[in-house]
Every structure is written in C-alpha cells, then in structure tokens.
Enzyme design. Structure first.
Site, PDB file in Angstrom:
ATOM      1  N   ARG A   1       4.034  -0.661  -4.635  1.00  0.00           N
ATOM      2  CA  ARG A   1       3.658  -1.105  -3.288  1.00  0.00           C
ATOM      3  C   ARG A   1       2.329  -1.857  -3.263  1.00  0.00           C
ATOM      4  O   ARG A   1       1.912  -2.367  -2.225  1.00  0.00           O
ATOM      5  CB  ARG A   1       3.578   0.097  -2.348  1.00  0.00           C
ATOM      6  CG  ARG A   1       4.891   0.829  -2.214  1.00  0.00           C
ATOM      7  CD  ARG A   1       4.749   2.026  -1.302  1.00  0.00           C
ATOM      8  NE  ARG A   1       4.586   1.622   0.081  1.00  0.00           N
ATOM      9  CZ  ARG A   1       5.579   1.431   0.931  1.00  0.00           C
ATOM     10  NH1 ARG A   1       6.812   1.636   0.550  1.00  0.00           N
ATOM     11  NH2 ARG A   1       5.342   1.060   2.166  1.00  0.00           N
TER      12      ARG A   1
ATOM     13  N   CYS B   1       0.850  -1.176   0.000  1.00  0.00           N
ATOM     14  CA  CYS B   1       0.000   0.000   0.000  1.00  0.00           C
ATOM     15  C   CYS B   1       0.901   1.245   0.000  1.00  0.00           C
ATOM     16  O   CYS B   1       1.882   1.305   0.733  1.00  0.00           O
ATOM     17  CB  CYS B   1      -0.957   0.121   1.173  1.00  0.00           C
ATOM     18  SG  CYS B   1      -2.166  -1.196   1.251  1.00  0.00           S
TER      19      CYS B   1
ATOM     20  N   HIS C   1      15.260 -38.611  -3.001  1.00  0.00           N
ATOM     21  CA  HIS C   1      14.577 -38.877  -1.732  1.00  0.00           C
ATOM     22  C   HIS C   1      13.098 -38.513  -1.791  1.00  0.00           C
ATOM     23  O   HIS C   1      12.460 -38.335  -0.751  1.00  0.00           O
ATOM     24  CB  HIS C   1      15.279 -38.118  -0.598  1.00  0.00           C
ATOM     25  CG  HIS C   1      16.693 -38.577  -0.388  1.00  0.00           C
ATOM     26  ND1 HIS C   1      17.004 -39.823   0.112  1.00  0.00           N
ATOM     27  CD2 HIS C   1      17.883 -37.987  -0.689  1.00  0.00           C
ATOM     28  CE1 HIS C   1      18.314 -39.973   0.156  1.00  0.00           C
ATOM     29  NE2 HIS C   1      18.877 -38.864  -0.336  1.00  0.00           N
TER      30      HIS C   1
ATOM     31  N   LYS D   1       5.825  -4.905  -3.997  1.00  0.00           N
ATOM     32  CA  LYS D   1       7.284  -4.822  -3.878  1.00  0.00           C
ATOM     33  C   LYS D   1       7.751  -4.720  -2.428  1.00  0.00           C
ATOM     34  O   LYS D   1       8.734  -5.314  -2.042  1.00  0.00           O
ATOM     35  CB  LYS D   1       7.776  -3.610  -4.666  1.00  0.00           C
ATOM     36  CG  LYS D   1       9.273  -3.428  -4.621  1.00  0.00           C
ATOM     37  CD  LYS D   1       9.921  -3.921  -5.879  1.00  0.00           C
ATOM     38  CE  LYS D   1      11.409  -3.945  -5.789  1.00  0.00           C
ATOM     39  NZ  LYS D   1      11.937  -5.277  -6.090  1.00  0.00           N
TER      40      LYS D   1
ATOM     41  N   TRP E   1      -2.621  -2.870  -1.620  1.00  0.00           N
ATOM     42  CA  TRP E   1      -2.342  -4.309  -1.650  1.00  0.00           C
ATOM     43  C   TRP E   1      -3.226  -4.887  -0.568  1.00  0.00           C
ATOM     44  O   TRP E   1      -3.043  -4.609   0.618  1.00  0.00           O
ATOM     45  CB  TRP E   1      -0.869  -4.576  -1.351  1.00  0.00           C
ATOM     46  CG  TRP E   1      -0.499  -6.018  -1.502  1.00  0.00           C
ATOM     47  CD1 TRP E   1      -0.180  -6.671  -2.656  1.00  0.00           C
ATOM     48  CD2 TRP E   1      -0.413  -6.995  -0.452  1.00  0.00           C
ATOM     49  NE1 TRP E   1       0.100  -7.997  -2.396  1.00  0.00           N
ATOM     50  CE2 TRP E   1      -0.037  -8.225  -1.057  1.00  0.00           C
ATOM     51  CE3 TRP E   1      -0.615  -6.974   0.922  1.00  0.00           C
ATOM     52  CZ2 TRP E   1       0.139  -9.404  -0.324  1.00  0.00           C
ATOM     53  CZ3 TRP E   1      -0.440  -8.151   1.655  1.00  0.00           C
ATOM     54  CH2 TRP E   1      -0.057  -9.338   1.016  1.00  0.00           C
TER      55      TRP E   1
ATOM     56  N   GLU F   1      16.033 -19.796  -5.969  1.00  0.00           N
ATOM     57  CA  GLU F   1      15.733 -18.464  -6.508  1.00  0.00           C
ATOM     58  C   GLU F   1      15.126 -18.563  -7.918  1.00  0.00           C
ATOM     59  O   GLU F   1      14.169 -17.849  -8.240  1.00  0.00           O
ATOM     60  CB  GLU F   1      17.020 -17.611  -6.501  1.00  0.00           C
ATOM     61  CG  GLU F   1      16.980 -16.283  -7.246  1.00  0.00           C
ATOM     62  CD  GLU F   1      15.977 -15.279  -6.675  1.00  0.00           C
ATOM     63  OE1 GLU F   1      15.275 -15.577  -5.726  1.00  0.00           O
ATOM     64  OE2 GLU F   1      15.896 -14.187  -7.268  1.00  0.00           O
TER      65      GLU F   1
ATOM     66  N   ASN G   1      -1.630   2.555   5.233  1.00  0.00           N
ATOM     67  CA  ASN G   1      -0.737   1.461   4.859  1.00  0.00           C
ATOM     68  C   ASN G   1      -0.421   0.716   6.151  1.00  0.00           C
ATOM     69  O   ASN G   1       0.010   1.325   7.120  1.00  0.00           O
ATOM     70  CB  ASN G   1       0.538   2.050   4.237  1.00  0.00           C
ATOM     71  CG  ASN G   1       1.670   1.037   4.178  1.00  0.00           C
ATOM     72  OD1 ASN G   1       1.430  -0.149   4.028  1.00  0.00           O
ATOM     73  ND2 ASN G   1       2.891   1.510   4.296  1.00  0.00           N
ATOM     74  N   GLY G   2      -0.657  -0.606   6.160  1.00  0.00           N
ATOM     75  CA  GLY G   2      -0.379  -1.391   7.361  1.00  0.00           C
ATOM     76  C   GLY G   2      -1.596  -2.194   7.770  1.00  0.00           C
ATOM     77  O   GLY G   2      -2.512  -2.401   6.983  1.00  0.00           O
TER      78      GLY G   2
ATOM     79  N   LYS H   1      11.440 -17.103  -8.802  1.00  0.00           N
ATOM     80  CA  LYS H   1      11.227 -16.108  -9.862  1.00  0.00           C
ATOM     81  C   LYS H   1      10.211 -16.634 -10.878  1.00  0.00           C
ATOM     82  O   LYS H   1       9.325 -15.910 -11.317  1.00  0.00           O
ATOM     83  CB  LYS H   1      12.539 -15.816 -10.607  1.00  0.00           C
ATOM     84  CG  LYS H   1      13.509 -14.927  -9.900  1.00  0.00           C
ATOM     85  CD  LYS H   1      13.101 -13.482 -10.042  1.00  0.00           C
ATOM     86  CE  LYS H   1      13.737 -12.606  -8.983  1.00  0.00           C
ATOM     87  NZ  LYS H   1      13.426 -12.895  -7.602  1.00  0.00           N
TER      88      LYS H   1
ATOM     89  N   GLU I   1       6.610 -16.653  -9.434  1.00  0.00           N
ATOM     90  CA  GLU I   1       5.963 -15.363  -9.205  1.00  0.00           C
ATOM     91  C   GLU I   1       5.671 -14.633 -10.507  1.00  0.00           C
ATOM     92  O   GLU I   1       4.707 -13.885 -10.586  1.00  0.00           O
ATOM     93  CB  GLU I   1       6.746 -14.500  -8.221  1.00  0.00           C
ATOM     94  CG  GLU I   1       8.081 -14.013  -8.674  1.00  0.00           C
ATOM     95  CD  GLU I   1       8.791 -13.178  -7.606  1.00  0.00           C
ATOM     96  OE1 GLU I   1       8.134 -12.458  -6.865  1.00  0.00           O
ATOM     97  OE2 GLU I   1      10.030 -13.254  -7.543  1.00  0.00           O
TER      98      GLU I   1
HETATM   99  C1  F6R Z   1      11.008 -11.990  -5.040  1.00  0.00           C
HETATM  100  C2  F6R Z   1      11.067 -10.825  -4.177  1.00  0.00           C
HETATM  101  C3  F6R Z   1      10.687 -11.011  -2.742  1.00  0.00           C
HETATM  102  C4  F6R Z   1      11.535 -10.103  -1.829  1.00  0.00           C
HETATM  103  C5  F6R Z   1      11.032 -10.206  -0.374  1.00  0.00           C
HETATM  104  C6  F6R Z   1      11.897  -9.398   0.565  1.00  0.00           C
HETATM  105  O1  F6R Z   1      11.394 -11.664  -6.344  1.00  0.00           O
HETATM  106  O2  F6R Z   1      11.375  -9.747  -4.589  1.00  0.00           O
HETATM  107  O3  F6R Z   1      10.763 -12.346  -2.345  1.00  0.00           O
HETATM  108  O4  F6R Z   1      12.867 -10.513  -1.932  1.00  0.00           O
HETATM  109  O5  F6R Z   1       9.716  -9.759  -0.305  1.00  0.00           O
HETATM  110  O6  F6R Z   1      11.860  -8.039   0.250  1.00  0.00           O
HETATM  111  P1  F6R Z   1      12.968  -7.045   0.793  1.00  0.00           P
HETATM  112  O7  F6R Z   1      14.252  -7.453   0.164  1.00  0.00           O
HETATM  113  O8  F6R Z   1      12.508  -5.680   0.387  1.00  0.00           O
HETATM  114  O9  F6R Z   1      13.011  -7.220   2.283  1.00  0.00           O
END
Ligand code: F6R
Length: 601
Positions: free
Chosen positions: A27, A2, A496, A596, A74, A473, A98-99, A477, A480
C-alpha cells in the site's frame, strides 16, 4: 495507499506490527513507523524508505510494549521524511492515518492560532494536534478522539493510541478501508484482512463512517451519528491471504506465471458447464465501464467485445474523470466498475456518483470483501487470488475473462447469438488456460531482448482493434517498472503525429496476431521501418512468416482465436516490462512513487 495496523496484544507487539506492515507494504513504501505504549509510556520509531529500514532501526533501538500501532506510507502531503512519517504524535496521543484530511488547512490555521504548531507538512499531524488540544482541555482520550473525528472531512482510516492507556485504541473509517480483528484476549485493527491474517481469521469489516473503541475485552462500534451498532463478524480463509514468492524471484514473475491456473479457477466458477453469469442484459441499452490504469485498459478491450459480440453500445471512462464530467446516465443503462483492489478512491467515488442514477451497478473486482464489492448491486469476483506485485498482471487477465463472459451473456440475452454459437464460443474460451501456458514460452526470447530494450530512452507500442488497448497496457507496464518512457498507439494513428519520434534508436513493439486487421498493421509497421525504426514484431507463426522479414526482432506467439488474443497477448506485454526492469535493476515489485491500492483521489 498507506497501510495501518493496530494491536492490543498479549505479547511484545513490535515484531507483530512489523510483520503486519510487511503484508501491508504493497500500500506504500515511502516510510514506515510504529508506536507502542509500554508501562504507560507512549513512544515511537520511524524510518524513511522501505520497511526494512524500520526493522533495522528496531534492532538497534527496540520498542517494548504490548499495545501498538503501525503505518506504511505513500506520501500525499509532505515529502517522504522522518518528520512526515507516521505515527504522528502530539502530547499524549499518537495516530496513524490512511487517506486525506481535506480540511486540514483551516484546521491547521486554527491550531496555530491556538499555539499548537505542527512540525511537518502532513494532514495527519493536524489530527494528532487536535486530539492533544482536546485532552489538554481536559477531555478523556475517547471523547477527544471521537470529537475530532467528527470535524474531519475527506477520506480516512485512523487508529489512535494514548499515553497512559495500555488497553485502549480508537479507530475510524470514512472512505478508506478498515477492519477489526478479533483474537483471544487480543484485538486488532488493520487496513485489510491480509494484514490481520497472521493473528486471527475473525474479521469485522467496518461500514462507512464507523468509529470503534477497542479494548482487549472486545470492540464497541458506533456509526457516524454516534449510535452503537452491531456489525457482522466474518471468518476469512487465511490460506487465501498467503503471500510468498513461491520460489520466484519476484511476486510479479509468480503472478504472471499463475495466470493459466487462476484463469482456470475463474472459468470453473463462471462456466462450470453452462455460462453462470448472474446478469440479465435484456433490458439494458448501454453500458458505462469505469476504472483506472490497467483496469481501465481491460474496459477498453471489453468495449470492443460488447460492441462486436453483443452489439451493445459501451462508453468507457477513466474513473477520475467520470463524475466531474457529469455524464448523462439513465435507468436503461448499467455502470460497471472494474478494480483489482475494490478500494481505488477514484473508482469508488465514480460508483457512488452512479448509484441511483443508473439501472444497475456492477463490480468486476478481485477483493471480494472490498468497499466496491459491498456497495454495488452485483459483484462479480475475478478470482485472481492475492496480487502482491504493484503492477497488475493476473488481475488484468482475470478482469478480461469476466468481461468477455459478460459480453457473451449479453450477446445471448439480446439474441445476437443463439445457443449453438454461445456453446461454441464457450468451448473456445475454455482453451484459454492452455493458450496462456503456451504463451509463457515467450519468456526466454523476451528475456534475451531485455538488455537492448533497457538501453532505450523511448519505446512505442502499436496495436489495432482490441489489441490496441494491449499496446496501452504494454506501455504502462514498461513505464511503471523500468522508468523508460513508453507510449501505446493504435497503429493507424502513428502517421498523424507520433511517427515524428521514430529514428534508429526507438524500439517499436508491434503486437499483431494474424487477424483481419493484420495487413493494415503491417503497412503501419513498414512506415516505421522505412524511417529506420527498430521493429519488434510479436505475432503468430503465420504473421511472422508474412511480415517478419526486415524486423529488428520477432517473438513467436501461439495461434489464438481472435476473441482470446487480448488475453494471450497480455503475457508478452507483461514479460517485456518485467525483463526490461530486471535488466535495468529497478525494483520490480515496488516501483518508485507507486502503491498497489490507491485510496486517495
Ligand atoms: C498498473 C496498475 C494500476 C491499477 C490501478 C487501478 O500496473 O496496477 O494502474 O490498475 O491503480 O487499481 P485497481 O484495479 O485496484 O482499482
């Protein structure tokens, strides 16, 4: 998670609010809305979905006024509907938030018993109703808002606007970021400096618990006890907050391509000649690395580095688990928090839990003005620049670089490596930007694979040693961005259980530089091929020459020193997700259900 903006301006404010929301859309993008006061009358417009829906709406149904608040959501409490979209209005007040207000249920019951019924399901509407009730009882807007803020539990950044008040805005922050922007005869509130950058470069970051009373003449700041307090004003580098795609189709593509340049910037900062790392590891026995998501995978790689290079034991923790498992912490131990945003609620809560219980807290963080950067003993900037794509890419590689340099410093401080070895290692690290550049050449072969990958229902990623977290990772990626189910496994673990998933429909991506563990990985790869699994082997020339035969596809990487492989192999992991998402036509920069900066627990 948010984004909020508030403006007491000189001009029509709706276009400015929308511009700020565009910069805050990272956000959250479940809905957006703005409210203004025009000729004393409070009014609002809201729309479900991305900001473009709100701006289209404003074309047909404009909103006049020079004072306003805005929000991009969000969703936490209540579905993404117009009723649940902010600003929430009750009586003569509108609020953006926000929160999460954690005590909203008893507050809502109290309001309902008093005849104040919410229309939607959000926690925020309760805040608006509480203020409206205070005003109905005769309280002035300022007193009403401040008394309600005192009753809220949880995490919040709030901005209130009032009917009949063209020159008043109240804000508050607790657990969620909020900054004040100072203009000439104008004042601003925003979730971050990026939102405020088009309007001013003079910013005051608020402290935990602060409340603000804004008029065009200036700002009065009160701490959580209600005492008037001074807070410093900083000048931000507006150039550093520029957000454009720079000719790329997506922010993510630009940010992947920027990696050689931002890593070179970080190297120039930390290794101008000798290693410049403001930490002395001589009196530390153990590290705890704490983070979420991609940043957690950076910690996972770093565990290998600290243990192998510096012989320093490391625990890694997912931030949302850390404080609840009540870890054993001592003053001979340091806790390191890794975060792009520096605002992730889980990581911030973990930091607060560790503070006072460990010898030192350290943040490896991109946003240098973030809460984490300000609350730790030592903040190490990763210098990745603004990252807009929701999926983290260049921040991941810059986090890895800073963690690697920390491991080298630890190894030297602990006399595990001598001066000459450190110098040799640093010379190797300096080759990183060039190697990352070479790795970018895999973009075309990977794009050529993406149509096939986009058809898959499930994809497995395998890696070993410090490349295992890269498998995690790569899978994260891919999930998502393309919404294809993917899992990362250490190659040796496949037999396993997960090997039961293998058939001719499941692509298996094997990330395997020709290192000491290569032969072992190849054995595991053969086990997949024997079960008709479609192996995509990503390796260097020697690795492909030795093991490429019989693979479904191969992608050739540059030769890389072992220690740098996790950084360089991030590039194909990122590009696979990117091109598969493009082939599927999903929203690369703003994937569904994500945001984000995750500032709720
Ligand atoms: C995945 C991604 C998230 C962030 C996670 C932590 O591509 O971007 O998994 O890595 O939400 O966010 P930060 O680094 O801002 O604490």
């Amino acid at each position: 998670m948010c984004g909020i903006i508030g403006i007491l301006g000189k001009h029509e404010v709706a276009p400015q609010l929308v511009e700020a929301l565009r910069r805050l859309e990272y956000r959250g993008y479940d809905s957006a809305g703005i409210a203004t006061v025009n000729a004393g009358v409070l009014d609002r417009r809201r729309a479900v979905g991305k900001l473009v829906n709100l701006s289209d709406r404003l074309v047909h149904d404009p909103l006049a006024g020079k004072s306003g608040i805005g929000h991009t959501r969000w969703a936490t409490h209540g579905a993404a509907t117009e009723t649940n979209a902010h600003p929430h209005r009750a009586g003569k007040v509108a609020v953006v938030h926000n929160g999460i207000v954690e005590n909203f249920r008893p507050l809502r019951e109290e309001l309902e018993a008093d005849g104040y019924a919410p229309e939607g399901q959000t926690d925020t509407e309760v805040v608006a109703l509480l203020v409206a009730r205070e005003m109905d009882r005769g309280a002035a807007p300022r007193d009403a808002a401040l008394s309600v803020i005192d009753r809220l539990e949880g995490a919040f950044a709030l901005a209130f606007l009032f009917d009949g008040e063209e020159d008043l805005m109240i804000g508050a922050r607790k657990g969620s970021p909020l900054a004040v922007g100072h203009g000439e005869g104008e004042m601003f509130l925003g979730s971050d400096a990026i939102a405020l950058a088009p309007f001013t470069n003079r910013i005051t970051y608020l402290d935990e618990g602060d409340r603000v009373i804004l008029t065009r003449a200036g700002v009065e700041i009160l701490d959580a006890e209600g005492t008037r307090v001074p807070r410093a004003m900083a000048r931000i580098d507006v150039g550093a907050t520029q957000i454009d795609k720079g000719g790329f189709r997506h922010f993510m593509a630009k940010e992947i391509a920027q990696q050689p340049a931002v890593l070179a910037d970080a190297l120039a900062h930390y290794v101008p000649s000798d290693l410049n790392m403001p930490l002395d590891f001589r009196a530390v026995d153990r590290l705890t690395l704490v983070a979420c998501g991609t940043a957690h995978y950076a910690c996972h790689v770093a565990k290998y580095w600290f243990e192998q290079i510096a012989r320093l034991p490391v625990d890694i923790d997912i931030a949302s688990e850390f404080r609840y498992r009540d870890p054993v912490l001592t003053d001979r131990q340091w806790a390191v928090f890794v975060s792009q945003s520096g605002e992730t609620a889980d990581t911030l809560a973990a930091l607060r839990h560790a503070t006072g219980r460990v010898g030192k807290t350290v943040a490896v963080v991109n946003v240098a003005t973030s809460s984490m950067a300000r609350e730790v003993d030592v903040a190490l900037p990763i210098l990745a620049g603004v990252e807009v794509g929701v999926a983290s890419t260049k921040a991941f590689s810059c986090q890895l670089l800073v963690l690697l340099l920390m491991a080298l410093k630890a190894a030297h401080d602990r006399r595990v490596i001598d001066d000459a070895t450190l110098t040799a290692r640093l010379a190797e690290v300096r080759t990183l930007p060039g190697l990352m550049n070479q790795a970018m050449t895999v973009a075309d072969p990977i794009a050529a694979l993406s149509d096939d990958l986009a058809e898959a229902q499930d994809i497995l990623f395998l890696g070993r040693g410090p490349i295992y977290p890269l498998a995690l990772e790569g899978a994260l990626k891919l999930k998502e961005l393309s919404y294809i189910h993917a899992e990362g496994y250490p190659s040796g673990e496949l037999k396993h259980g997960p090997i039961a998933l293998i058939d001719s429909h499941v692509p298996v991506v094997v990330l395997a530089p020709r290192d000491a563990l290569f032969d072992k990985t190849v054995s595991n790869m053969q086990e997949v091929m024997a079960r008709h699994g479609r192996v995509l082997l990503i390796s260097d020339a020697q690795g492909l020459a030795e093991a490429g035969a019989g693979c479904w596809r191969t992608v050739r990487m540059p030769d890389v020193p072992d220690v740098l492989a996790p950084l360089v192999y991030a590039v194909p992991a990122q590009l696979l997700a990117y091109h598969t998402a493009v082939a599927k036509g999903t929203d690369v920069d703003q994937p569904r259900n994500l945001a984000k900066s995750v500032t709720v627990e």
